[in-house]
Design an enzyme around this catalytic site. Structure first.
Site, PDB file in Angstrom:
ATOM      1  N   GLU A  60     -23.559 -22.867  41.113  1.00 16.99           N
ATOM      2  CA  GLU A  60     -23.270 -23.722  39.342  1.00 16.99           C
ATOM      3  C   GLU A  60     -24.550 -24.405  38.795  1.00 16.99           C
ATOM      4  OE1 GLU A  60     -21.969 -25.061  42.946  1.00 16.99           O
ATOM      5  OE2 GLU A  60     -20.161 -24.405  42.602  1.00 16.99           O
ATOM      6  N   HIS A 129     -14.040 -33.826  46.388  1.00 13.99           N
ATOM      7  CA  HIS A 129     -14.039 -33.110  46.248  1.00 13.99           C
ATOM      8  C   HIS A 129     -12.751 -34.426  44.853  1.00 13.99           C
ATOM      9  CE1 HIS A 129     -15.068 -30.467  48.618  1.00 13.99           C
ATOM     10  NE2 HIS A 129     -13.902 -29.686  47.549  1.00 13.99           N
TER      11      HIS A 129
END
Lengths: 324, 349
Positions: A60, A129
């Site tokens: 990322e 998450h």
């Protein structure tokens, strides 16, 4: 008009903008072959090829950096972070490069990148998450931060974001993905920086965004039965933030409750209340109320997870408190 | 003249040392141009410290002195549309790409006429009109965005290439490795140039690096990789020529480690108290301008008088840039405080 899910509204926005502008491309983990975990980019790789829907390694930090650089060089990348929680990895490229390049270079370069990040609590996916970290980016001059909650807004605002010449982060609540709504069949845009009034009312203003807008609307319906008329504002965009709409509403209601799903401490709810006080303390008949998640990581356990976020009942209680 | 005993000593500790030679395809005119560019870099950098002491420029300023051969040998082979990703030590990169030293000096003075309108300063010098993607104040952070410009060339199918510079310090940033992997996976047209000056701010890179041969990292990612003597403009030129051709032909990235030695402080006012600077004495014998000048005289490519004239010309240009920045440029107006934070003149307070 057709009725589609918010998930489909994103796909439509991406497909339309890719067709209109060949500089638009998508990159991220599993965006190509798999079509992203929520199916949002499914089929786009077949339509536009592997160079415009790019499956990246799980890097990322760097692939967001590549997107930023491609944007500086004139492309319009859509970078997808699988879960907003992991936006910590490319934080440097977002905060120090994307947000500051136009300024540091004296306007020589624009960074027209859109970063899409699914965020929010729900589904038992625990602390890494489930986060609401949109607040971090509101603190960074040079960025725009949007949180559309309906299919209509999502499609129109995402298209505006892709056409914006600066960096925009689009936070998409995972619980909103299956929400349905009407979307026009033809081309339309929704501007960034304008709030929407979801329900008009006269007694108390509830300011919310993203999934919390739906919770606030549910609370307002309950309160209506008690004779308390609430105006529900969906901010839609956190940076820039439409204080004109907020203050117009408060002029009418003289009361305000601000709701976020982020942990309350240091959240945008406090910032909004501060701004309301600066702009119109005298308009208020009661202390403004702030609601947010508990200052805790999000639990895996269903009961503990549910305890974390503001509920309809919490909003109802906060509104009642403005009448005490 | 060369101190041959000193060179023999140097060869023992400087494993990248390579003898000078005339590479095929490098004509006299181009050698003279490169030599001139190196002097322009040197004179520019030498001028800044006194300006800092005189309070004309401020903030951080990282000189490129003795690393001139690297940027010159590589960047002068690029075309205008090619991209360069730079570092905090970036003045030399901009000069090699054909940047305007008046605008750079004005930027160091913080003036509206500067490259970045006084908003960036030394650490963020950029010139988008010549593909100079800008220096970065964060070590290693400019690599991924620079590889992004190569991604654009790959998507668009153009033959533009990107050269991205970073140091031995930047080489240890995670996103540099991540970027190398993606460049290798997709055969992006990029050349990774590691300017290994052996010092990461105030830390000797040997103390913080398990494998001192940094070019070997490229091999690990499947990238053709090699090491050059960072003081040898001819070796770097020839190596870069092949790398640029490879990239332009769509054959993918190359990793070039240019090993050198930082002979000054990290920034202009760093007195290097943490290291023994006498180590550098030997290296001054092969600093790239002296070394190229000696080679050109020995090989009758240029006369000493010609070389002196080039140095004097560079000095004149730098003096003119100081004069311009000091007397003809303006402070940014307070009315422009919110300019450039957002694109297209949008102001969000």
């Amino acid at each position: 008009m057709s009725i589609i899910t918010l998930r489909e509204s994103i796909t439509q926005a991406l497909r339309e903008e890719m067709a209109l502008d060949e500089n638009v491309f998508i990159m991220g983990c599993d965006v190509g072959l798999r079509g992203n975990p929520f199916g949002i980019t499914k089929g786009l790789m077949n339509e536009y090829g592997e160079k415009r829907v790019i499956d990246t390694p799980i890097s990322e930090a760097a692939f967001t950096g590549l997107g930023v650089g491609a944007a500086i060089a004139g492309m319009r990348p859509l970078v997808e972070i699988l879960y907003a929680d992991w936006i910590t990895l490319p934080m440097d490229n977002i905060v120090n490069t994307a947000a500051k390049t136009c300024y540091m270079f004296g306007g020589q370069a624009n960074v027209p990148i859109v970063i899409r990040a699914p965020f929010g609590v729900g589904g038992g996916v625990a602390a890494q998450h489930s986060q609401n970290n949109e607040n971090w980016f509101v603190h960074v001059p040079g960025l725009k931060v949007i949180t559309p909650s309906t299919p209509y807004d999502m499609k129109g605002m995402l298209k505006s974001a892709i056409r914006d010449n600066g960096p925009v982060i689009c936070f998409e609540h995972k619980r909103n993905y299956s929400m349905k709504g009407e979307v026009p069949d033809g081309e339309y845009l929704v501007p960034i920086g304008k709030a929407a009034i979801r329900k008009t009312g006269t007694d108390c203003t509830i300011v919310a965004y993203s999934y919390m807008t739906y919770v606030a609307e549910a609370a307002a319906i309950e309160l209506e039965k008690e004779g308390i008329s609430c105006e529900v504002i969906d901010l839609r965009s956190l940076l820039p933030l439409d204080y004109d709409t907020v203050m117009e509403s408060i002029k009418k209601t003289s009361r305000v409750v601000v709701v976020t799903e982020a942990p309350l401490r240091g959240s945008i709810a406090g910032e909004i209340v501060g701004e309301i006080i600066d702009r119109g303390f005298d308009l208020l008949d009661a202390p403004p109320q702030r609601l947010g998640s508990k200052n805790s990581p999000v639990a895996y356990n269903e009961g503990l997870e549910a305890m974390c976020t503001p509920k309809k009942e919490d909003i109802i209680a906060a509104v009642r408190k403005t009448f005490e | 003249m060369k101190d041959s005993k000193c060179i023999e000593e140097l060869k023992k500790e400087f494993d990248a040392y390579a003898e000078m030679y005339s590479p095929e395809g490098l004509d006299r005119e181009e050698q003279i141009r490169m030599y001139s560019i190196m002097w322009l870099m040197r004179k520019f950098e030498e001028a800044v410290k006194p300006l800092w002491m005189a309070n004309k420029v401020h903030g951080y300023y990282h000189p490129y002195i003795t690393e001139e051969a690297i940027a010159t040998a590589i960047i002068t082979q690029l075309k205008k549309e090619d991209y360069v990703g730079s570092t905090h030590r970036g003045h030399g990169h901009l000069i090699a790409k054909g940047g305007n030293i008046n605008k750079m000096m004005a930027e160091l003075f913080g003036k509206e006429e500067g490259y970045n309108k006084g908003r960036g300063g030394s650490m963020h010098i950029s010139d988008m009109s010549i593909g100079m993607l800008g220096a970065s104040g964060i070590v290693g952070a400019a690599v991924a965005p620079a590889v992004g410009s190569a991604l654009k060339s790959w998507i668009k199918g153009t033959d533009d290439v990107t050269v991205v510079f970073f140091g031995d310090g930047g080489a240890n940033a995670g996103s540099v490795s991540e970027s190398m992997n993606m460049a290798a996976a997709w055969k992006l047209p990029v050349i990774f140039v590691c300017e290994n000056n052996q010092w990461a701010i105030a830390t000797d890179y040997a103390r913080i690096t398990g494998e001192p041969d940094l070019y070997k990292r490229g091999i690990g990612f499947g990238i053709p990789s090699c090491r050059c003597d960072g003081y040898n403009i001819y070796q770097i030129w020839e190596t870069a020529k092949a790398a640029i051709e490879r990239a332009r032909a769509g054959e993918g990235p190359t990793f070039i480690e240019c090993k050198t030695m930082r002979m000054l402080g990290h920034h202009a006012t760093d007195d290097s108290w943490y290291r023994d600077m006498s180590v550098c004495d030997k290296y001054w014998e092969i600093e790239p301008i002296k070394r190229m000048g000696e080679f050109m005289v020995e090989n009758k490519i240029a006369t000493p008088a010609e070389l002196e004239a080039i140095e004097a010309e560079a000095m004149k240009k730098v003096e003119a840039s100081i004069e311009y920045a000091d007397t003809q440029c303006h402070e940014p107006s307070p009315d422009t405080f919110y300019d450039y934070i957002y694109a297209d003149g949008e102001v969000i307070k």
